[in-house]
Design a protein around this motif. Structure first.
Motif, PDB file in Angstrom:
ATOM      1  N   LEU A 330       0.869  -1.183   0.000  1.00 19.41           N
ATOM      2  CA  LEU A 330       0.000   0.000   0.000  1.00 19.41           C
ATOM      3  C   LEU A 330       0.902   1.228   0.000  1.00 19.41           C
ATOM      4  O   LEU A 330       1.649   1.468   0.948  1.00 19.41           O
ATOM      5  N   ASP A 331       0.807   2.022  -1.051  1.00 21.60           N
ATOM      6  CA  ASP A 331       1.717   3.173  -1.187  1.00 21.60           C
ATOM      7  C   ASP A 331       1.113   4.405  -0.508  1.00 21.60           C
ATOM      8  O   ASP A 331       0.166   4.316   0.289  1.00 21.60           O
ATOM      9  N   ASP A 332       1.678   5.542  -0.804  1.00 21.51           N
ATOM     10  CA  ASP A 332       1.311   6.843  -0.252  1.00 21.51           C
ATOM     11  C   ASP A 332      -0.211   7.065  -0.274  1.00 21.51           C
ATOM     12  O   ASP A 332      -0.888   6.652  -1.211  1.00 21.51           O
ATOM     13  N   GLY A 333      -0.711   7.747   0.776  1.00 18.63           N
ATOM     14  CA  GLY A 333      -2.123   8.147   0.768  1.00 18.63           C
ATOM     15  C   GLY A 333      -2.963   7.527   1.874  1.00 18.63           C
ATOM     16  O   GLY A 333      -4.133   7.854   2.014  1.00 18.63           O
ATOM     17  N   ILE A 375       3.776  -1.506   3.427  1.00 14.33           N
ATOM     18  CA  ILE A 375       3.221  -0.159   3.524  1.00 14.33           C
ATOM     19  C   ILE A 375       4.298   0.893   3.282  1.00 14.33           C
ATOM     20  O   ILE A 375       5.485   0.655   3.530  1.00 14.33           O
ATOM     21  N   TRP A 376       3.853   2.062   2.819  1.00 16.84           N
ATOM     22  CA  TRP A 376       4.757   3.170   2.450  1.00 16.84           C
ATOM     23  C   TRP A 376       4.910   4.158   3.610  1.00 16.84           C
ATOM     24  O   TRP A 376       3.933   4.492   4.285  1.00 16.84           O
ATOM     25  N   PHE A 377       6.137   4.608   3.821  1.00 17.30           N
ATOM     26  CA  PHE A 377       6.421   5.722   4.734  1.00 17.30           C
ATOM     27  C   PHE A 377       7.425   6.647   4.050  1.00 17.30           C
ATOM     28  O   PHE A 377       8.237   6.208   3.227  1.00 17.30           O
ATOM     29  N   GLY A 405      10.365  21.290  -1.593  1.00 13.66           N
ATOM     30  CA  GLY A 405      10.495  20.285  -2.646  1.00 13.66           C
ATOM     31  C   GLY A 405       9.328  19.347  -2.507  1.00 13.66           C
ATOM     32  O   GLY A 405       9.149  18.755  -1.447  1.00 13.66           O
ATOM     33  N   ARG A 406       8.521  19.227  -3.517  1.00 17.27           N
ATOM     34  CA  ARG A 406       7.259  18.469  -3.452  1.00 17.27           C
ATOM     35  C   ARG A 406       6.460  18.913  -2.222  1.00 17.27           C
ATOM     36  O   ARG A 406       5.937  18.113  -1.479  1.00 17.27           O
ATOM     37  N   ASN A 407       6.481  20.196  -1.997  1.00 19.55           N
ATOM     38  CA  ASN A 407       5.728  20.828  -0.893  1.00 19.55           C
ATOM     39  C   ASN A 407       6.220  20.386   0.477  1.00 19.55           C
ATOM     40  O   ASN A 407       5.474  20.449   1.453  1.00 19.55           O
ATOM     41  N   ILE A 438       8.330  -2.401   4.355  1.00 22.86           N
ATOM     42  CA  ILE A 438       8.171  -0.943   4.303  1.00 22.86           C
ATOM     43  C   ILE A 438       8.824  -0.431   3.030  1.00 22.86           C
ATOM     44  O   ILE A 438       9.976  -0.759   2.739  1.00 22.86           O
ATOM     45  N   LYS A 439       8.082   0.370   2.306  1.00 22.42           N
ATOM     46  CA  LYS A 439       8.706   1.145   1.227  1.00 22.42           C
ATOM     47  C   LYS A 439       9.071   2.479   1.848  1.00 22.42           C
ATOM     48  O   LYS A 439       8.187   3.245   2.249  1.00 22.42           O
ATOM     49  N   TRP A 440      10.352   2.772   1.946  1.00 20.84           N
ATOM     50  CA  TRP A 440      10.864   3.929   2.689  1.00 20.84           C
ATOM     51  C   TRP A 440      11.298   4.978   1.671  1.00 20.84           C
ATOM     52  O   TRP A 440      12.320   4.814   1.009  1.00 20.84           O
ATOM     53  N   ASP A 441      10.530   6.037   1.581  1.00 18.94           N
ATOM     54  CA  ASP A 441      10.738   7.025   0.525  1.00 18.94           C
ATOM     55  C   ASP A 441      11.517   8.231   1.050  1.00 18.94           C
ATOM     56  O   ASP A 441      11.650   8.427   2.270  1.00 18.94           O
ATOM     57  N   HIS A 442      12.003   9.057   0.148  1.00 21.00           N
ATOM     58  CA  HIS A 442      12.784  10.252   0.516  1.00 21.00           C
ATOM     59  C   HIS A 442      12.766  11.173  -0.708  1.00 21.00           C
ATOM     60  O   HIS A 442      13.676  11.146  -1.527  1.00 21.00           O
ATOM     61  N   SER A 478      12.157   9.145  -4.701  1.00 28.15           N
ATOM     62  CA  SER A 478      11.630   9.498  -6.027  1.00 28.15           C
ATOM     63  C   SER A 478      12.192   8.515  -7.048  1.00 28.15           C
ATOM     64  O   SER A 478      12.730   8.907  -8.088  1.00 28.15           O
ATOM     65  N   GLY A 479      12.119   7.254  -6.755  1.00 24.04           N
ATOM     66  CA  GLY A 479      12.787   6.233  -7.571  1.00 24.04           C
ATOM     67  C   GLY A 479      14.171   6.005  -6.994  1.00 24.04           C
ATOM     68  O   GLY A 479      14.346   5.778  -5.804  1.00 24.04           O
ATOM     69  N   GLY A 480      15.187   6.134  -7.857  1.00 25.27           N
ATOM     70  CA  GLY A 480      16.537   5.713  -7.474  1.00 25.27           C
ATOM     71  C   GLY A 480      17.411   6.788  -6.859  1.00 25.27           C
ATOM     72  O   GLY A 480      18.616   6.836  -7.127  1.00 25.27           O
ATOM     73  N   SER A 497      13.906   3.143 -10.107  1.00 26.55           N
ATOM     74  CA  SER A 497      13.446   4.329 -10.826  1.00 26.55           C
ATOM     75  C   SER A 497      11.937   4.436 -10.741  1.00 26.55           C
ATOM     76  O   SER A 497      11.245   3.411 -10.677  1.00 26.55           O
ATOM     77  N   ASP A 498      11.433   5.651 -10.776  1.00 22.78           N
ATOM     78  CA  ASP A 498       9.984   5.829 -10.894  1.00 22.78           C
ATOM     79  C   ASP A 498       9.508   5.509 -12.304  1.00 22.78           C
ATOM     80  O   ASP A 498       8.301   5.483 -12.553  1.00 22.78           O
ATOM     81  N   SER A 499      10.433   5.322 -13.209  1.00 24.32           N
ATOM     82  CA  SER A 499      10.021   4.969 -14.558  1.00 24.32           C
ATOM     83  C   SER A 499       9.723   3.478 -14.622  1.00 24.32           C
ATOM     84  O   SER A 499      10.597   2.649 -14.360  1.00 24.32           O
TER      85      SER A 499
HETATM   86  C1  DGJ Z   1       7.832   8.706  -4.957  1.00 25.92           C
HETATM   87  C2  DGJ Z   1       8.084   7.250  -5.223  1.00 25.92           C
HETATM   88  O1  DGJ Z   1       9.198   7.096  -6.025  1.00 25.92           O
HETATM   89  C3  DGJ Z   1       6.831   6.630  -5.841  1.00 25.92           C
HETATM   90  O2  DGJ Z   1       7.072   5.307  -6.175  1.00 25.92           O
HETATM   91  C4  DGJ Z   1       5.702   6.771  -4.879  1.00 25.92           C
HETATM   92  O3  DGJ Z   1       5.949   5.990  -3.730  1.00 25.92           O
HETATM   93  C5  DGJ Z   1       5.510   8.223  -4.504  1.00 25.92           C
HETATM   94  N1  DGJ Z   1       6.721   8.834  -4.064  1.00 25.92           N
HETATM   95  C6  DGJ Z   1       4.475   8.373  -3.444  1.00 25.92           C
HETATM   96  O4  DGJ Z   1       4.327   9.665  -3.044  1.00 25.92           O
END
Ligand code: DGJ
Length: 694
Positions: A330-333, A375-377, A405-407, A438-442, A478-480, A497-499
């Motif tokens: 389950l990603d962001d949101g 789950i995403w954080f 950056g991205r608000n 956990i998908k750990w984003d930055h 934001s991907g890689g 990558s987000d691609s």
């Molecule tokens: C950036 C990530 O790279 C995407 O895969 C996705 O998780 C979004 N953030 C969610 O905001």
């Protein structure tokens, strides 16, 4: 007095030497030397000559070149006393600790109250040498720059290859011709970054993917690095890697570089790639359950974005399970009023509007389908429009009026309160639910590079891993944007990558394999029309590109036609049958005579089987396919070759090639010296060839 030390594995030798207790210099690094090589003689003959216009003696290109020795290039260490006075170091050897595969050299500079150490450890199985430097001071001092132990670069090399990139275009290779002066790369974004993967390959003249000599470097740090590749006026070359300059904000008494991972290969760039792949996979990454096969992954981001609706998510989960998925993420949101990317980061509590009964109804549904839940954080970030920001505006890093950056702003991870808060919020979610990933984003660069920030992030990850050792963590930025061996000491997967555009991925994965094994490299089948490139790609191509790495799906399965779903199901099923050996295979980049073809061979650990993925990235300039040479096979063995997706041959492939109708047995010698002649194909398609030793 001359002192020398050597480290060896089967294929390489590293020799360091020094005289009069000066800082040691690497006097040899390359193919394994005879055991009885006289190191003192090596040291004596190593010196370059002196002529007019030069000093009377050439200053050492030591593990940390010193300005006090009139070194004609960039120094390895720049420090200042707490009052700002520059400290010009002059180190003297006090101890050399040697044990099998390890060498630690300790030096002091009594005048300045400093101790410097350079440590080397060679891994005879992976052929990677870890080199690290540390500095201690009697008084707090300012560190401006400290390189990991400085290495020489080969003279018979015309160019160097380093790695840059961008969002949706990670792992682009740059070739720079050697010339007098410095190739300087510095990443001041505070995270590893898409733009600055901390890696370098120095091929010797004539080296290709599959043959020739090459040297490779990777700096295992997630806070931004600096690299210097310098050719001195006298022709010598040095490679320095360290944290970006001035990353230590305050005077301190102890400093340490991250490990610099280095390797020499005499069988092409693949020799370096395989060394790094194995070292990362087998020595660095700690999987929560090492014996568990990598599960087929599903991520809902591109299916629903912020629109979380329980019945829809359940439907998607059911469809994903039907395709063969084993983990649902389950990603962001999912948290407090997070309906778009302008708010709520750091308010890590389940949104009762979207999940009135909490996450359990979704998690239970996912489990009932035989899948696990992730789950995403994005722990290090905060939106000014959040409850936590309103309560603790001082927790944000950087100026109040900084550009967002991205608000969002970054949290100050050096603050124990921030780390405690994040730990508790994340731990609460993990304790309450059956979550194993956990998908750990930055998603934002930092306002300035700051080593304490990186150390703070590492500390939080370490604490969470200690309390929740069963949870796997994916590093995403934001991907890689955060891929390096430092973060992968604490995480087990990267979102390259987000691609999800398979054509872009084909290229990125090919280059990323110079450093990364399949088992950590997430690749997902994207939508028919890619959300980040607008390109429309056939399902077979999308699925096979994802099957090259840790396979997943990231699309709305409701868009699938029956035919697409069946193709995807078949490739997922093939991947499941093969992941057992593929996730431990070596990824070998093939030398393609046709620039339109990007091909790799994954060779099993026992060398008994392989799979070749030959992706057609563009239209060829010649009319018929050129033979593709394989690599690292036994020339005397015979291999059964099977073009497993021969049913994808298009009508315009009109010839009667045997591979289109049956398997053939061919010698390793033929496969490596002539190569496989594949059927004609459309661009944006993939041939998949299995080989088994007979
Ligand atoms: C950036 C990530 O790279 C995407 O895969 C996705 O998780 C979004 N953030 C969610 O905001």
């Amino acid at each position: 007095m001359i002192q020398c030390w050597r480290l060896d594995d089967r294929r390489q030798t590293l020799v360091l030497g020094s005289h009069r207790k000066h800082l040691a210099e690497v006097i040899y690094w390359g193919p394994r030397l005879p055991d009885d090589e006289d190191l003192d003689t090596l040291f004596a003959v190593h010196a370059i000559d002196v002529t007019g216009g030069m000093l009377d003696l050439n200053p050492e290109l030591s593990v940390s070149p010193e300005a006090t020795r009139t070194f004609p290039g960039q120094p390895g260490l720049i420090v200042r006393a707490s009052d700002g006075t520059q400290l010009l170091t002059k180190f003297c050897l006090v101890q050399a600790q040697e044990e099998p595969g390890r060498l630690n050299l300790f030096y002091t500079d009594e005048n300045n109250g400093l101790t410097y150490s350079a440590r080397f450890a060679i891994n005879s199985r992976t052929h990677v040498i870890e080199a690290q430097a540390a500095l201690e001071s009697d008084e707090p001092i300012h560190l401006h720059w400290m390189s990991a132990p400085v290495m020489p670069a080969p003279q018979l090399s015309d160019e160097m290859i380093d790695v840059s990139g961008r969002w949706c275009g990670e792992f682009q290779l740059n070739r720079t011709v050697w010339s007098p002066g410095v190739r300087f790369r510095e990443n001041r974004t505070g995270r590893t970054g898409h733009e600055h993967f901390p890696g370098l390959i120095v091929p010797c003249r004539g080296a290709t993917n599959t043959q020739g000599q090459a040297y490779a470097f990777h700096y295992g740090w997630s806070g931004g690095h600096k690299m210097i590749a310098e050719e001195l006026p006298d022709g010598r070359r040095q490679i320095q890697f360290g944290h970006a300059e001035h990353m230590e904000a305050t005077p301190k008494k102890q400093f340490e570089t991250a490990p610099l991972y280095i390797t020499f290969s005499d069988d092409g760039l693949n020799g370096c790639a395989v060394a790094f792949q194995r070292h990362l996979r087998d020595e660095i990454v700690q999987m929560p359950q090492p014996d568990r096969e990598r599960p087929v992954h599903y991520n809902c981001w591109e299916a629903v974005y912020f629109n979380h609706d329980l019945p829809v998510l359940k439907d998607i989960a059911s469809r994903a399970a039907d395709l063969g998925v084993e983990r649902f993420v389950l990603d962001d949101g999912w948290f407090n009023r997070r309906d778009n990317d302008t708010r709520a980061l750091s308010d890590w509590e389940v949104d009762p509007r979207k999940y009135p009964d909490g996450l359990d109804p979704l998690i239970d549904h996912v489990h009932s389908l035989g899948m696990t839940f992730g789950i995403w954080f994005e722990p290090e970030m905060i939106n000014p429009d959040s409850e936590i920001y309103r309560a603790h505006p001082d927790w944000a890093l950087g100026a109040e009026d900084q550009i967002l950056g991205r608000n969002q702003k970054a949290l100050n991870m050096a603050l124990p309160d921030v780390r405690d808060f994040l730990f508790e919020r994340i731990a609460t979610v993990l304790r309450k639910h059956a979550i194993e990933y956990i998908k750990w984003d930055h998603n934002r660069v930092l306002p300035m590079p700051d080593a304490d920030q990186t150390r703070g992030s590492y500390a939080l990850l370490d604490r969470l891993r200690a309390e929740f050792p069963h949870v796997e963590i994916e590093s995403c930025a934001s991907g890689g944007g955060r891929i390096d061996f430092g973060i992968l000491e604490r995480t087990q997967r990267i979102w390259l990558s987000d691609s999800t555009d398979a054509l872009e991925r084909l290229k990125m994965q090919h280059n990323a394999a110079l450093f990364l094994p399949a088992t950590v490299t997430g690749c997902h089948v994207g939508s028919r029309k890619c959300h980040t490139s607008g390109r429309v790609l056939d399902m077979s191509f999308r699925a096979w590109v994802a099957a090259q790495r840790h396979m997943g799906i990231e699309m709305d399965p409701r868009e699938l036609t029956d035919e697409e779903a069946e193709t995807l199901r078949q490739v997922v099923s093939w991947w499941k049958q093969n992941r057992g050996w593929m996730m431990n295979a070596d990824i070998l980049r093939l030398e393609s005579p046709d620039p339109a073809v990007i091909a790799e061979q994954q060779l099993s650990a026992d060398h008994a089987r392989f799979v070749v993925f030959a992706g057609k990235a563009a239209t060829s300039s010649q009319i018929a396919p050129r033979p593709l040479r394989l690599t690292r096979l036994d020339p005397h063995a015979r291999y059964r070759i099977n073009l497993i997706n021969r049913d994808r041959a298009v009508g315009l492939s009109r010839g009667t090639q045997t591979l289109k109708t049956e398997s053939v047995d061919l010698s390793g010698s033929y496969l490596m010296n002539h190569g496989l002649t594949l059927p004609w194909s459309f661009p944006e398609s993939m041939w998949v060839i299995e080989g088994r030793r007979q």
